[in-house]
Design an enzyme around this catalytic site. Structure first.
Site, PDB file in Angstrom:
ATOM      1  N   LEU A  64       3.670   1.603   0.824  1.00 52.97           N
ATOM      2  CA  LEU A  64       4.339   1.035  -0.185  1.00 52.97           C
ATOM      3  C   LEU A  64       5.178  -0.251   0.271  1.00 52.97           C
ATOM      4  O   LEU A  64       5.946  -0.117   1.117  1.00 52.97           O
ATOM      5  CB  LEU A  64       4.899   2.067  -1.000  1.00 52.97           C
ATOM      6  CG  LEU A  64       5.488   2.147  -2.153  1.00 52.97           C
ATOM      7  CD1 LEU A  64       6.701   1.129  -2.268  1.00 52.97           C
ATOM      8  CD2 LEU A  64       4.583   1.605  -3.139  1.00 52.97           C
TER       9      LEU A  64
ATOM     10  N   LYS B 176       2.510   2.627  -6.316  1.00 52.61           N
ATOM     11  CA  LYS B 176       3.635   3.632  -6.456  1.00 52.61           C
ATOM     12  C   LYS B 176       3.159   4.596  -7.378  1.00 52.61           C
ATOM     13  O   LYS B 176       3.653   4.446  -8.948  1.00 52.61           O
ATOM     14  CB  LYS B 176       4.976   2.977  -6.869  1.00 52.61           C
ATOM     15  CG  LYS B 176       5.979   3.944  -6.158  1.00 52.61           C
ATOM     16  CD  LYS B 176       7.524   3.141  -6.161  1.00 52.61           C
ATOM     17  CE  LYS B 176       8.701   3.877  -5.368  1.00 52.61           C
ATOM     18  NZ  LYS B 176       8.313   4.433  -4.359  1.00 52.61           N
TER      19      LYS B 176
ATOM     20  N   GLU C 137       4.136   4.972   7.683  1.00 53.50           N
ATOM     21  CA  GLU C 137       5.400   4.770   6.817  1.00 53.50           C
ATOM     22  C   GLU C 137       6.250   6.335   6.636  1.00 53.50           C
ATOM     23  O   GLU C 137       5.380   7.255   6.892  1.00 53.50           O
ATOM     24  CB  GLU C 137       5.600   4.090   5.575  1.00 53.50           C
ATOM     25  CG  GLU C 137       4.664   4.904   4.446  1.00 53.50           C
ATOM     26  CD  GLU C 137       4.590   4.242   3.112  1.00 53.50           C
ATOM     27  OE1 GLU C 137       5.472   3.563   2.560  1.00 53.50           O
ATOM     28  OE2 GLU C 137       3.757   4.354   2.388  1.00 53.50           O
TER      29      GLU C 137
ATOM     30  N   TYR D  53       5.518   4.933 -11.019  1.00 57.57           N
ATOM     31  CA  TYR D  53       6.930   5.259 -11.119  1.00 57.57           C
ATOM     32  C   TYR D  53       7.676   4.071 -10.603  1.00 57.57           C
ATOM     33  O   TYR D  53       7.262   3.562  -9.645  1.00 57.57           O
ATOM     34  CB  TYR D  53       7.311   6.636 -11.110  1.00 57.57           C
ATOM     35  CG  TYR D  53       7.465   6.867  -9.554  1.00 57.57           C
ATOM     36  CD1 TYR D  53       6.142   6.985  -8.783  1.00 57.57           C
ATOM     37  CD2 TYR D  53       8.555   6.788  -8.765  1.00 57.57           C
ATOM     38  CE1 TYR D  53       6.048   7.371  -7.189  1.00 57.57           C
ATOM     39  CE2 TYR D  53       8.789   7.023  -7.305  1.00 57.57           C
ATOM     40  CZ  TYR D  53       7.470   7.442  -6.793  1.00 57.57           C
ATOM     41  OH  TYR D  53       7.706   7.629  -5.283  1.00 57.57           O
TER      42      TYR D  53
HETATM   43  C1  LIG Z   1       9.108   4.226  -2.909  1.00 59.64           C
HETATM   44  C2  LIG Z   1       8.720   4.236  -1.620  1.00 59.64           C
HETATM   45  C3  LIG Z   1       9.343   3.680  -0.629  1.00 59.64           C
HETATM   46  C4  LIG Z   1      10.328   2.610  -0.379  1.00 59.64           C
HETATM   47  O1  LIG Z   1      10.395   1.706  -1.399  1.00 59.64           O
HETATM   48  P1  LIG Z   1      11.741   1.187  -1.905  1.00 59.64           P
HETATM   49  O2  LIG Z   1      11.365  -0.028  -2.921  1.00 59.64           O
HETATM   50  O3  LIG Z   1      12.504   0.511  -0.840  1.00 59.64           O
HETATM   51  O4  LIG Z   1      12.503   2.284  -2.495  1.00 59.64           O
HETATM   52  C5  LIG Z   1       8.458   3.665   0.580  1.00 59.64           C
HETATM   53  N1  LIG Z   1       7.337   4.444   0.649  1.00 59.64           N
HETATM   54  C6  LIG Z   1       6.963   5.240  -0.165  1.00 59.64           C
HETATM   55  C7  LIG Z   1       5.871   5.983   0.193  1.00 59.64           C
HETATM   56  C8  LIG Z   1       7.774   5.159  -1.224  1.00 59.64           C
HETATM   57  O5  LIG Z   1       7.303   5.822  -2.507  1.00 59.64           O
END
Ligand SMILES: *Cc1c(COP(=O)(O)O)cnc(C)c1O
Length: 282
Positions: A202, A146, A178, A32
């Site tokens: 990510l 993702k 993270e 996604y």
């Molecule tokens: C989507 C997501 C992010 C942030 O990514 P962006 O592209 O900045 O929205 C960070 N960590 C995880 C686990 C995510 O799923």
């Protein structure tokens, strides 16, 4: 009437149905993206769909759409739902097939679904900061994809909610990785530290924007791992994501971060972020 996109069509929300044999439903077998719209324009949309295509590739899902076609779909979705400030969620699953772990043979078409919602920027939190808690990172070793498999993230976020926090900052052993749905930064002596891009995090698009801003303002951006103790002693902490933007963390595990105020580096990054909204939305 809210319209959603499923497999080539914009349909009324209540008519939007997927099969019980969809592999996204039974295995979480899909990917996604979440993309922000400011003033009716999409923010860093190309970067998001390049990542979407990469995630698909890593899971060997053959998307039948090009980046240009995907951009066109989410643009139309904003338009038909008359959304100015909001976000678009888009996912692709491997498709519909009898339940069997291995990939379907013959191959099936992926199922693409997208919906859009209207909401404002989180002005209050951006100004005042949020609370966060630390939690062990129990996720798999392909956090760079993702994917729809979000159980580790779901449990981490629920843990945060239980302790009245907005985000759970995960650590694998002592190493800070993270947030449940954000990237994490420790700011010490004017330098920004964040986990390097590898399989343990990510690779956030907002993280990328923060890196651009740090270059614009000559702020050292250090992509090295650090431990929980280092994070707890940071002058400033921020998390970043498409919806949270450059979000200050003012309390970690119930303790005040730095002097409890939004720090100068955070403010600079927020100021820079507003400029990128102007230049990277279309
Ligand atoms: C989507 C997501 C992010 C942030 O990514 P962006 O592209 O900045 O929205 C960070 N960590 C995880 C686990 C995510 O799923």
């Amino acid at each position: 009437m809210t319209k959603v996109f499923i497999n080539g069509e914009f349909i009324n929300q209540e008519d939007a149905k997927v099969s019980y044999e969809d592999r996204g439903y039974v295995f979480g077998d899909g990917i996604y993206e979440y993309i922000r719209a400011y003033d009716g324009k999409l923010f860093t949309v190309t970067e998001h769909f390049e990542r979407f295509v990469r995630s698909a590739g890593e899971l060997q899902i053959d998307l039948d759409y090009t980046v240009e076609e995907l951009i066109d779909i989410v643009r139309q979705l904003l338009k038909v739902n008359e959304i100015k400030s909001g976000g678009v969620y888009i996912q692709a699953t491997r498709g519909v097939a009898p339940r069997e772990h291995s990939f379907p043979t013959p191959e099936v078409k992926p199922v693409l679904m997208a919906f859009a919602k209207s909401y404002d920027r989180p002005y209050e939190d951006l100004k005042n900061g949020i609370n966060a808690v630390t939690v062990e990172d129990i996720r798999w070793l392909r956090c760079d994809i993702k994917s729809l498999n979000l159980l580790g993230n779901v449990l981490a976020k629920e843990y945060a909610v239980k302790y009245n926090a907005s985000e759970a900052i995960q650590h694998r052993g002592e190493t800070v990785t993270e947030g449940a749905s954000s990237n994490v930064y420790a700011i010490k002596d004017g330098k920004i530290y964040t986990h390097p891009v590898n399989n343990c995090i990510l690779n956030g698009i907002t993280r990328k924007v923060i890196k651009w801003i740090s270059e614009d303002y000559d702020l050292p951006f250090i992509e090295e791992t650090f431990n929980v103790e280092f994070l707890k002693k940071a002058d400033e902490i921020i998390i970043s994501s498409t919806s949270a933007e450059v979000m200050p963390v003012v309390k970690l595990d119930g303790e005040t971060v730095g002097d409890g105020n939004i720090g100068p580096v955070t403010r600079k990054l927020q100021e820079g972020f507003d400029k990128y909204i102007e230049t990277k939305s279309n």
